[in-house]
Design an enzyme around this catalytic site. Sequence first.
Site, PDB file in Angstrom:
ATOM      1  N   ARG A  97       0.833  -1.196   0.000  1.00 56.05           N
ATOM      2  CA  ARG A  97       0.000   0.000   0.000  1.00 56.05           C
ATOM      3  C   ARG A  97       0.876   1.258   0.000  1.00 56.05           C
ATOM      4  O   ARG A  97       2.034   1.242   0.388  1.00 56.05           O
ATOM      5  CB  ARG A  97      -0.926   0.020   1.217  1.00 56.05           C
ATOM      6  CG  ARG A  97      -2.180  -0.831   1.098  1.00 56.05           C
ATOM      7  CD  ARG A  97      -3.039  -0.504  -0.115  1.00 56.05           C
ATOM      8  NE  ARG A  97      -3.466   0.874  -0.221  1.00 56.05           N
ATOM      9  CZ  ARG A  97      -4.634   1.351   0.181  1.00 56.05           C
ATOM     10  NH1 ARG A  97      -5.486   0.557   0.770  1.00 56.05           N
ATOM     11  NH2 ARG A  97      -4.943   2.604  -0.028  1.00 56.05           N
ATOM     12  N   THR A 370     -11.480   0.270  -6.187  1.00 53.77           N
ATOM     13  CA  THR A 370     -10.577  -0.825  -5.858  1.00 53.77           C
ATOM     14  C   THR A 370     -10.922  -2.005  -6.741  1.00 53.77           C
ATOM     15  O   THR A 370     -12.077  -2.220  -7.059  1.00 53.77           O
ATOM     16  CB  THR A 370     -10.735  -1.206  -4.372  1.00 53.77           C
ATOM     17  OG1 THR A 370     -10.393  -0.085  -3.561  1.00 53.77           O
ATOM     18  CG2 THR A 370      -9.850  -2.380  -3.995  1.00 53.77           C
ATOM     19  N   THR A 388      -5.469  -0.788  -5.556  1.00 52.50           N
ATOM     20  CA  THR A 388      -6.382   0.342  -5.406  1.00 52.50           C
ATOM     21  C   THR A 388      -5.686   1.684  -5.585  1.00 52.50           C
ATOM     22  O   THR A 388      -4.474   1.807  -5.394  1.00 52.50           O
ATOM     23  CB  THR A 388      -7.053   0.301  -4.018  1.00 52.50           C
ATOM     24  OG1 THR A 388      -8.003   1.349  -3.912  1.00 52.50           O
ATOM     25  CG2 THR A 388      -6.018   0.442  -2.901  1.00 52.50           C
ATOM     26  N   ASN A 390      -7.473   4.103  -4.001  1.00 50.51           N
ATOM     27  CA  ASN A 390      -8.218   4.645  -2.868  1.00 50.51           C
ATOM     28  C   ASN A 390      -9.531   5.299  -3.268  1.00 50.51           C
ATOM     29  O   ASN A 390     -10.536   5.144  -2.606  1.00 50.51           O
ATOM     30  CB  ASN A 390      -7.373   5.644  -2.057  1.00 50.51           C
ATOM     31  CG  ASN A 390      -7.789   5.686  -0.607  1.00 50.51           C
ATOM     32  OD1 ASN A 390      -7.956   4.654   0.021  1.00 50.51           O
ATOM     33  ND2 ASN A 390      -7.979   6.880  -0.069  1.00 50.51           N
TER      34      ASN A 390
END
Length: 398
Positions: A97, A370, A388, A390
């Site tokens: 992430r 996502t 993703t 976000n």
Amino acid sequence: MKKVALLAFTLILFINCRNNPPAPTGLVTEKAMVVSAREEASKIGSDILQNGGNVFDAMVATELALAVSYPVAGNIGGGGFMVYRKANGDVGGIDYREKAPAATHKDIYLDSLGNVVPGKSTVGATAVGVPGTVAGVYEVHQKMGSMPFEEILKPVIELAERGVVVTEKQAKRLEGYREAMLAVNGDSLAFPVVCKVGDTIKYHALANTLKRISKHGRDGFYKGETAKILADFIQSKGGYITEEDLANYEAKWRQPVQFKYKDIKITSMSPPSSGGVTINQIFRMMEPYDVASFGHNSPKTMQLFVEAARRAYADRNYYLGDPDFVEVPVDSLISQHYLKGRMNDFSFDKATPSVSIAAGKPLGQESTETTHYSIVDARGNAIAATTTLNAAFGSKLY
């Protein structure tokens, strides 16, 4: 006599129907499969498997192909999570992430009075975190890939240069987000937001970036020409990312959350992803009930699921975070004693008032944005990944 015979015949049919499994729907394969949001990405991943690559090679190809074919969520400017299970039973996961730039602090999205500045954390350069996608797929390849990295990226680069045909859904998405993207980028927007079904979008700049990644690996993104272009651009728009932030980014291997629901063993991502813990809580709160007898999508089944999910998400929002910075009481949150207590006030007679659903107190505790893809190779290795931006099209900055 006829009535008896007919009854017996009907009973035999009923028994046979109950013993026969339901016919599968969709595509059925015998050896391997790649499932993603775009046919182009799935085809590239599938071709990698057919050419002798393993599930991890196919993951690299599929993830980066989604950056080309599915820009609403696929990316090289965002991040994700991946969990795997090898044929020998070994499991693992990787966290790639986005991370906060070094210059940020906890009050960076607040004004002088302590109020949230609308949009500052969601659109434009100030919303951009240090991307993790390239580091994640490269780390996976270095540890478990089998094909040359350049060979895996070749069809992805060709896809970017050849272009992707706009689908009906993609055309609607582009139309829906056109004004938001123009508001962030102004007249300098190079992304083709004015498209109709059947048009072909070619990504020459992305192809060039992918070529540098193909040649230099992670350094082709986090150092050198790409890193300088990216950092300079973001800073010129008021953002915080520096070349040093990019160079310092690291994906992290993490141990997945594993649990059983009756006779099914489930492997899911651990924090900072909330998915594994939350699903674990929901399933364990539902497990004491005979859901099968309620019927699929029956009012009782739906009420039980909703009420379990409401409690799990209350815990999620309060307790779950990045384990590098906060202590997440995973063992307590998924303990049988704790979850039994969470359902003490559940009743099929009425919904639990929302005002009474807050985070619990476990022992020991002091959206279209996502996309997901799953791959199984012929050797029996499997991965499940979530990538993703976000929000749809991320920060909208292009």
